[in-house]
Design a protein around this motif. Structure first.
Motif, PDB file in Angstrom:
ATOM      1  N   GLY A  71      11.774   7.404  -3.422  1.00 52.42           N
ATOM      2  CA  GLY A  71      12.834   7.553  -2.427  1.00 52.42           C
ATOM      3  C   GLY A  71      13.008   8.975  -1.925  1.00 52.42           C
ATOM      4  O   GLY A  71      13.926   9.262  -1.164  1.00 52.42           O
ATOM      5  N   LYS A  72      12.091   9.874  -2.325  1.00 54.51           N
ATOM      6  CA  LYS A  72      12.226  11.285  -1.933  1.00 54.51           C
ATOM      7  C   LYS A  72      11.871  11.536  -0.480  1.00 54.51           C
ATOM      8  O   LYS A  72      12.353  12.461   0.134  1.00 54.51           O
ATOM      9  CB  LYS A  72      11.356  12.161  -2.834  1.00 54.51           C
ATOM     10  N   ARG A  73      10.978  10.716   0.052  1.00 56.85           N
ATOM     11  CA  ARG A  73      10.632  10.883   1.465  1.00 56.85           C
ATOM     12  C   ARG A  73      10.177   9.547   2.041  1.00 56.85           C
ATOM     13  O   ARG A  73       9.661   8.689   1.332  1.00 56.85           O
ATOM     14  CB  ARG A  73       9.565  11.946   1.670  1.00 56.85           C
ATOM     15  N   LEU A  74      10.395   9.384   3.325  1.00 58.71           N
ATOM     16  CA  LEU A  74       9.958   8.181   4.018  1.00 58.71           C
ATOM     17  C   LEU A  74       8.451   8.238   4.207  1.00 58.71           C
ATOM     18  O   LEU A  74       7.876   9.307   4.371  1.00 58.71           O
ATOM     19  CB  LEU A  74      10.646   8.080   5.382  1.00 58.71           C
ATOM     20  N   GLU A  75       7.813   7.074   4.188  1.00 54.11           N
ATOM     21  CA  GLU A  75       6.368   7.008   4.386  1.00 54.11           C
ATOM     22  C   GLU A  75       6.069   6.261   5.669  1.00 54.11           C
ATOM     23  O   GLU A  75       5.434   5.217   5.660  1.00 54.11           O
ATOM     24  CB  GLU A  75       5.699   6.319   3.192  1.00 54.11           C
ATOM     25  N   PHE A 129       0.835  -1.192   0.000  1.00 60.87           N
ATOM     26  CA  PHE A 129       0.000   0.000   0.000  1.00 60.87           C
ATOM     27  C   PHE A 129       0.873   1.246   0.000  1.00 60.87           C
ATOM     28  O   PHE A 129       2.030   1.205   0.396  1.00 60.87           O
ATOM     29  CB  PHE A 129      -0.879   0.023   1.255  1.00 60.87           C
ATOM     30  N   SER A 130       0.292   2.329  -0.444  1.00 62.34           N
ATOM     31  CA  SER A 130       0.927   3.636  -0.270  1.00 62.34           C
ATOM     32  C   SER A 130       0.309   4.257   0.984  1.00 62.34           C
ATOM     33  O   SER A 130      -0.723   3.791   1.490  1.00 62.34           O
ATOM     34  CB  SER A 130       0.661   4.531  -1.479  1.00 62.34           C
ATOM     35  N   GLU A 131       0.927   5.293   1.475  1.00 64.71           N
ATOM     36  CA  GLU A 131       0.397   5.987   2.653  1.00 64.71           C
ATOM     37  C   GLU A 131      -1.030   6.469   2.386  1.00 64.71           C
ATOM     38  O   GLU A 131      -1.916   6.330   3.227  1.00 64.71           O
ATOM     39  CB  GLU A 131       1.322   7.167   2.964  1.00 64.71           C
ATOM     40  N   MET A 151      -7.112   5.722   2.935  1.00 67.66           N
ATOM     41  CA  MET A 151      -8.417   5.467   2.336  1.00 67.66           C
ATOM     42  C   MET A 151      -9.017   4.160   2.854  1.00 67.66           C
ATOM     43  O   MET A 151     -10.217   4.080   3.135  1.00 67.66           O
ATOM     44  CB  MET A 151      -8.292   5.440   0.816  1.00 67.66           C
ATOM     45  N   LEU A 152      -8.193   3.122   2.987  1.00 66.01           N
ATOM     46  CA  LEU A 152      -8.681   1.848   3.526  1.00 66.01           C
ATOM     47  C   LEU A 152      -9.195   2.027   4.948  1.00 66.01           C
ATOM     48  O   LEU A 152     -10.258   1.505   5.309  1.00 66.01           O
ATOM     49  CB  LEU A 152      -7.571   0.795   3.503  1.00 66.01           C
ATOM     50  N   LEU A 153      -8.440   2.753   5.753  1.00 63.76           N
ATOM     51  CA  LEU A 153      -8.881   3.012   7.125  1.00 63.76           C
ATOM     52  C   LEU A 153     -10.197   3.780   7.132  1.00 63.76           C
ATOM     53  O   LEU A 153     -11.120   3.460   7.898  1.00 63.76           O
ATOM     54  CB  LEU A 153      -7.807   3.787   7.888  1.00 63.76           C
ATOM     55  N   VAL A 195       8.771  -2.881   3.929  1.00 63.92           N
ATOM     56  CA  VAL A 195       9.958  -2.080   4.225  1.00 63.92           C
ATOM     57  C   VAL A 195      10.270  -1.141   3.065  1.00 63.92           C
ATOM     58  O   VAL A 195      10.550   0.047   3.272  1.00 63.92           O
ATOM     59  CB  VAL A 195      11.170  -2.993   4.535  1.00 63.92           C
ATOM     60  N   ASP A 196      10.191  -1.652   1.836  1.00 63.44           N
ATOM     61  CA  ASP A 196      10.445  -0.798   0.674  1.00 63.44           C
ATOM     62  C   ASP A 196       9.458   0.370   0.621  1.00 63.44           C
ATOM     63  O   ASP A 196       9.837   1.488   0.268  1.00 63.44           O
ATOM     64  CB  ASP A 196      10.374  -1.604  -0.623  1.00 63.44           C
ATOM     65  N   ASN A 197       8.198   0.120   0.969  1.00 57.71           N
ATOM     66  CA  ASN A 197       7.203   1.198   1.002  1.00 57.71           C
ATOM     67  C   ASN A 197       7.594   2.265   2.020  1.00 57.71           C
ATOM     68  O   ASN A 197       7.522   3.461   1.740  1.00 57.71           O
ATOM     69  CB  ASN A 197       5.817   0.659   1.329  1.00 57.71           C
TER      70      ASN A 197
END
Length: 195
Positions: A99-103, A62-64, A69-71, A89-91
Motif C-alpha cells: 500500500g506504499k505506492r500505487l502501481e 501480476f505485479s508491475e 517481464m511478460l511484455l 484493483v487490489d494490485n
C-alpha cells in the motif's frame, strides 16, 4: 523441448570445460579465444532460452515488474483479462507494495505507448520500446465505486483512459413467470455440448 534442454545443458557443460582448461593457461591470446568461445555459447543459450518460453497472451494477477517481464518476453503485447477484477484493483491500489505506492504508472504506458525502462537492484532490468496492454476487467460495483473515489487514481491518468460501464443493475430474485428458454436454443445447446 527436450532437445532444446539437452542442447542447453551441453552448451553449459562446454562452458564449464572451457573455464577449467583456461585456468591452466595464462597467455593473453588464449584468454581472448576463450572469451570469444564462451560468449558464442552464451548467445546460443540465450537463443534457446527464448525458444523455451511458452507463448502467453493474457494475465490476471501480476505485479508491475512481472507485467513488464511478460511484455518483454511476448512481443510487448499482453491482455489483462479477469472476470473477478478485485485482484486487479487490489494490485493497482498497492497490494504488492504494502500500500506504499500505487502501481498504475506502467499501465498508463501500456495504454499510451512509449518506451519503459525498469531497472531495480537485485534483478535484471527490462526495457520496452512500445508496450501495448489491453484490459478487460469485470469488477463488482463496490470496487468500481472505491476506485473512482481514489483521487490519486483519477489524477494519475489511468482511469480517465479506461472506458468503464456500470449497468446499475440491482439484484432481484428469480421468480416464477420467468419466460422459459426457447426450445430451439435449448436443443442447439444440448447438441453443442454433446458433440
Amino acid at each position: 523441448r527436450p532437445k532444446l534442454l539437452a542442447e542447453k545443458e551441453m552448451l553449459e557443460m562446454e562452458i564449464k570445460k572451457s573455464l577449467r582448461s583456461s585456468n591452466n593457461q595464462l597467455a593473453a591470446e588464449s584468454r581472448e579465444d576463450d572469451i570469444a568461445f564462451i560468449a558464442d555459447k552464451k548467445e546460443r543459450i540465450d537463443a534457446i532460452d527464448k525458444q523455451l518460453i511458452s507463448p502467453r497472451y493474457y494475465c490476471q494477477d501480476f505485479s508491475e515488474q512481472k507485467l513488464a517481464m511478460l511484455l518483454h518476453d511476448h512481443g510487448e503485447r499482453m491482455a489483462i483479462v479477469s472476470d473477478e477484477g478485485r485482484i486487479f484493483v487490489d494490485n493497482i491500489l498497492g497490494r504488492n507494495t504494502g500500500g506504499k505506492r500505487l502501481e498504475e504508472g506502467f499501465l498508463v504506458k501500456g495504454w499510451s505507448g512509449g518506451s519503459w525502462n525498469d531497472d531495480k537492484v537485485g534483478r535484471d532490468g527490462v526495457s520496452l520500446n512500445d508496450p501495448c496492454v489491453t484490459m478487460v476487467v469485470a469488477v463488482q460495483p463496490d470496487k468500481l465505486n472505491g476506485i473512482l473515489a481514489q483521487p490519486a487514481l483519477i489524477e494519475g491518468g489511468l482511469f480517465p483512459r479506461i472506458l468503464s460501464y456500470h449497468s446499475n443493475a440491482e439484484p432481484k430474485p428469480i421468480g416464477e413467470g420467468r419466460p422459459p428458454i426457447p426450445a430451439c436454443w435449448a436443443d442447439h445447446w444440448r447438441r453443442t455440448i454433446m458433440t
